[in-house]
Design a protein around this motif. Structure first.
Motif, mmCIF file in Angstrom:
data_model
loop_
_atom_site.group_PDB
_atom_site.id
_atom_site.type_symbol
_atom_site.label_atom_id
_atom_site.label_comp_id
_atom_site.label_asym_id
_atom_site.label_seq_id
_atom_site.Cartn_x
_atom_site.Cartn_y
_atom_site.Cartn_z
ATOM 1 N N LEU B 237 0.791 -1.233 0.000
ATOM 2 C CA LEU B 237 0.000 0.000 0.000
ATOM 3 C C LEU B 237 0.827 1.288 0.000
ATOM 4 C CD1 LEU B 237 -2.886 -1.112 2.412
ATOM 5 C CD2 LEU B 237 -2.736 -1.325 -0.081
ATOM 6 N N PRO B 238 1.808 1.434 0.932
ATOM 7 C CA PRO B 238 2.562 2.704 0.922
ATOM 8 C C PRO B 238 3.526 2.843 -0.257
ATOM 9 C CG PRO B 238 3.383 1.246 2.638
ATOM 10 C CD PRO B 238 2.191 0.569 2.056
ATOM 11 N N LEU B 239 3.836 1.720 -0.942
ATOM 12 C CA LEU B 239 4.779 1.808 -2.069
ATOM 13 C C LEU B 239 4.088 2.199 -3.368
ATOM 14 C CD1 LEU B 239 6.951 -1.396 -1.513
ATOM 15 C CD2 LEU B 239 7.432 0.970 -0.854
ATOM 16 N N ALA B 240 2.772 2.011 -3.409
ATOM 17 C CA ALA B 240 2.033 2.162 -4.664
ATOM 18 C C ALA B 240 2.275 3.471 -5.433
ATOM 19 C CB ALA B 240 0.543 1.964 -4.388
ATOM 20 N N PRO B 241 2.452 4.625 -4.747
ATOM 21 C CA PRO B 241 2.607 5.875 -5.509
ATOM 22 C C PRO B 241 3.780 5.887 -6.482
ATOM 23 C CG PRO B 241 2.058 6.400 -3.253
ATOM 24 C CD PRO B 241 2.298 4.914 -3.300
ATOM 25 N N VAL B 242 4.727 4.954 -6.332
ATOM 26 C CA VAL B 242 5.821 4.857 -7.303
ATOM 27 C C VAL B 242 5.264 4.764 -8.721
ATOM 28 C CG1 VAL B 242 7.667 3.346 -8.131
ATOM 29 C CG2 VAL B 242 7.443 3.827 -5.704
ATOM 30 N N ALA B 243 4.123 4.088 -8.836
ATOM 31 C CA ALA B 243 3.517 3.903 -10.155
ATOM 32 C C ALA B 243 3.256 5.239 -10.859
ATOM 33 C CB ALA B 243 2.222 3.106 -10.031
ATOM 34 N N GLY B 244 2.938 6.284 -10.066
ATOM 35 C CA GLY B 244 2.700 7.600 -10.647
ATOM 36 C C GLY B 244 3.936 8.106 -11.376
ATOM 37 N N PHE B 245 5.097 7.881 -10.762
ATOM 38 C CA PHE B 245 6.339 8.360 -11.372
ATOM 39 C C PHE B 245 6.711 7.535 -12.606
ATOM 40 C CE2 PHE B 245 6.406 9.942 -7.070
ATOM 41 C CZ PHE B 245 6.796 11.253 -7.260
ATOM 42 N N VAL B 246 6.458 6.222 -12.517
ATOM 43 C CA VAL B 246 6.714 5.373 -13.688
ATOM 44 C C VAL B 246 5.835 5.817 -14.851
ATOM 45 C CG1 VAL B 246 6.573 3.018 -14.597
ATOM 46 C CG2 VAL B 246 7.414 3.424 -12.268
ATOM 47 N N PHE B 247 4.571 6.089 -14.524
ATOM 48 C CA PHE B 247 3.612 6.538 -15.535
ATOM 49 C C PHE B 247 4.091 7.845 -16.181
ATOM 50 C CE2 PHE B 247 -0.916 8.043 -16.459
ATOM 51 C CZ PHE B 247 -1.081 7.181 -17.517
ATOM 52 N N LEU B 248 4.606 8.754 -15.350
ATOM 53 C CA LEU B 248 5.108 10.031 -15.867
ATOM 54 C C LEU B 248 6.304 9.806 -16.793
ATOM 55 C CD1 LEU B 248 4.888 13.126 -15.849
ATOM 56 C CD2 LEU B 248 6.374 13.167 -13.852
ATOM 57 N N GLY B 249 7.192 8.890 -16.384
ATOM 58 C CA GLY B 249 8.343 8.575 -17.227
ATOM 59 C C GLY B 249 7.904 8.064 -18.589
ATOM 60 N N LEU B 250 6.905 7.174 -18.591
ATOM 61 C CA LEU B 250 6.398 6.645 -19.855
ATOM 62 C C LEU B 250 5.765 7.750 -20.708
ATOM 63 C CD1 LEU B 250 4.823 3.288 -18.607
ATOM 64 C CD2 LEU B 250 6.949 3.599 -19.908
ATOM 65 N N ALA B 251 5.057 8.661 -20.018
ATOM 66 C CA ALA B 251 4.421 9.765 -20.742
ATOM 67 C C ALA B 251 5.479 10.613 -21.442
ATOM 68 C CB ALA B 251 3.593 10.619 -19.788
ATOM 69 N N PHE B 252 6.612 10.841 -20.762
ATOM 70 C CA PHE B 252 7.661 11.650 -21.390
ATOM 71 C C PHE B 252 8.352 10.910 -22.538
ATOM 72 C CE2 PHE B 252 7.495 14.740 -17.842
ATOM 73 C CZ PHE B 252 7.372 15.876 -18.630
#
Lengths: 330, 267
Positions: B237-252
């Motif tokens: 649960l507390p690790l999940a926000p990493v996905a936001g950064f991965v998603f941003l990397g993919l977007a770039f």
């Protein structure tokens, strides 16, 4: 090695064709029909440091495409460009730091900010040394008479004032090459003169290489030592303007006001272009007869009130040239 | 000048140009506050009628709502340039102007505009968070506060990625941007409710395709000290926000692809 080298440039665009109406737009999302437009077929030229080149051609001839490739924001299909040893589109960030670009119809300043704030931002964007920046800025402000405009938001400037500010903005980082794309479009006469005078000075005193595209032939007449005419994606002519004139429309015009009714003239190499009351407009070929000989022949036999010689207007020369090459609007 | 300092300059320029019209800035901000306030009233009406929904109380839902709102308001504040990219840059040709400057286009787009009015949503969400805290008698331990900051950071990355993807779409079409708007604004709305309320396929979509649940649902469970009724392990649960950064990397990555497509076709 020339400062700008352009070899065998070719560029084809695919243009999406869309059916009209809402159904057309929806269908366009699913399946598009494409039409290819060959903007550049084969463009080659080179430019030495300190040259001032006029780049002209009808709309759709390939001028903007060439400028976009030279400034690094478009990649050609084939051919080679080297500017000061860099390939613009391969090394965009490094390249654009060395050139200045002014688009007559687009602003690069910040609409709601005072001119001076926009300049300061450009200093930071271009990483200009602050001390050096102050010197350059003050020189440009003095040369372009911007003192009173610096504290005004850009949106309040007139078009002529804004263009002067735009030109200064494009030069704050002291580029060695300046691209001007229709810098006088829409300007009033004094502003046009001010822009031309400045560009000439910049080129002659600072040795900045200038590449100018324009539809205003007076810009060309006032500025360009050399002219490239582009049409259908090819270079149609590359020469000093006077040489172009000599090739295309060498004739001169003689305007004569007679004291009485104008006579019928029958002189070799001379043609009557227009007859208006007591006035005649004659066209003559300077390779067959000269102006003094022609004037002497007329005044010897007829009473004349006034007489003067003109060259065909530069627009006329260019229109004739486009005509000869079938280069009218693609 | 480095990129961060330059962003600072852009920021102050943007503030100064909005301060040319101070009344407009204040009214837009108040407007955002008021219009988002209506959303929470509609959620309250729902809970007032049905009490708890599938084991979630109104206080807990306010918690989801507030953190999503805070994340979104910051992302919207930072990525305005990407939001208006299709209409203000591609369609008008102003993107060429960015490419003519010796900085990355993405940096210049971030610097393009910082809308003060976005703080309307931020203030509204902050008020809701305060109300939620007192409703739940929630105690903000340092761990909970850090976790909330981390969740918001992941959320900002997530929503920024959506705006970047919206801009990427504009390289292909400037006419169907509303479709992506449905993702950004729809995302805010979907994130306001606990994931367990949704159908299975939609949950999968929000975890693995557009990982909204990873920056809202999972970490908020961790903050509230609840286990996932759907069975995700507690350590995750507390690790999940990493996905936001991965998603941003993919977007770039997609963004870079779009820019190179633009420079080869000129449109």
């Amino acid at each position: 090695m020339p400062q700008i080298l352009v070899q065998d440039l070719a560029k084809t665009y695919r243009v999406a064709e869309r059916d009209p109406g809402m159904f057309g737009a929806v269908r366009g999302l699913v399946r598009r029909r494409w039409r290819t437009v060959q903007a550049l077929k084969d463009v080659s030229f080179s430019l030495e440091r300190g040259e001032l080149l006029g780049f002209i051609g009808p709309n759709g001839a390939g001028k903007s495409t060439t400028i976009k490739i030279l400034s690094g924001i478009l990649r050609p299909d084939s051919g080679r460009v080297e500017i000061e040893g860099l390939v613009p589109y391969a090394d965009r960030i490094k390249h654009v730091g060395r050139i200045g670009v002014v688009f007559g119809q687009r602003t690069q300043l910040w609409w709601d900010l005072p001119v001076i704030d926009g300049f300061d931002l450009l200093r930071d964007i271009y990483r200009v040394d602050p001390k050096r920046y102050r010197t350059t800025r003050d020189e440009l402000v003095a040369m372009l008479r911007l003192e009173k405009l610096l504290d005004q938001p850009v949106r309040q400037l007139s078009l002529g004032q804004r263009m002067r500010a735009e030109i200064a903005a494009a030069l704050l980082h002291e580029p060695s090459i300046l691209f001007l794309d229709e810098p006088t479009i829409g300007l009033d006469a004094p502003s046009k003169l001010a822009v031309r005078e400045f560009v000439k000075k910049l080129n002659q005193e600072r040795g900045v290489t200038v590449l100018l595209t324009t539809h205003d032939m007076h810009d060309i007449e006032a500025l360009a030592q050399r002219v490239i005419v582009i049409g259908h994606g090819r270079v149609l002519a590359d020469s000093p303007f006077e040489a172009l004139r000599a090739n295309v429309l060498a004739e001169r015009r003689l305007f004569v006001d007679f004291a009485g009714d104008p006579p019928t003239l029958d002189l070799p190499g001379v043609e009557v272009r227009k007859r208006d009351g007591r006035s005649l407009e004659l066209a003559f070929d300077p390779r067959i007869t000269t102006a003094p000989a022609l004037i002497a022949a007329i005044t010897a036999r007829h009473a004349v009130e006034d007489i003067h010689v003109e060259q065909p207007a530069i627009e006329e020369v260019i229109a004739k040239f486009y005509d000869l090459h079938g280069a009218n609007e693609a | 000048m480095n990129a961060l300092a330059l962003l600072g300059r852009y920021f102050s320029a943007s503030m100064r140009s909005q301060m040319q019209y101070p009344a407009s800035a204040i009214m837009l901000t108040t407007g955002q506050l008021a219009s988002t306030a209506i959303e929470i009233v509609s959620i309250w009406a729902l809970f007032d009628r049905f009490g708890a929904v599938k084991g979630w109380s109104f206080g807990e839902v306010m918690f989801f709502y507030a953190l999503i709102g805070i994340s979104f308001s910051f992302a919207d504040f930072l990525t305005r340039g990407f939001d208006v990219f299709g209409t203000d840059f591609v369609r008008t040709g102003a993107f060429d102007r960015l490419l003519l400057r010796p900085r990355s286009a993405a940096l210049q787009l971030v610097g393009h505009d910082f809308r003060i009015s976005r703080f309307g949503r931020f203030f509204q969400a902050a008020i809701i968070l305060t109300i939620a805290t007192s409703t739940l008698n929630f105690v903000w331990t340092p761990q909970a506060a850090l976790l909330a900051l981390w969740t918001v950071a992941g959320g900002i990355a997530f929503f920024s990625a959506l705006f970047v993807l919206q801009a990427v779409m504009a390289f292909w079409t400037v006419e169907s941007l509303e479709a992506v708007n449905a993702l950004t604004y729809g995302g805010v709305y979907a994130g306001q409710f606990p994931l367990s309320l949704y159908a299975r396929w939609f949950r999968t979509f929000l975890i693995f395709i557009v990982p909204l649940a990873c920056v809202a649902y999972f970490p908020v469970l961790a903050i509230l000290g609840r286990s996932d009724p759907l069975g995700a392990p507690d350590w995750f649960l507390p690790l999940a926000p990493v996905a936001g950064f991965v998603f941003l990397g993919l977007a770039f990555l997609a963004w870079r692809f779009g820019v190179s497509k633009y420079t080869s076709t000129g449109s």
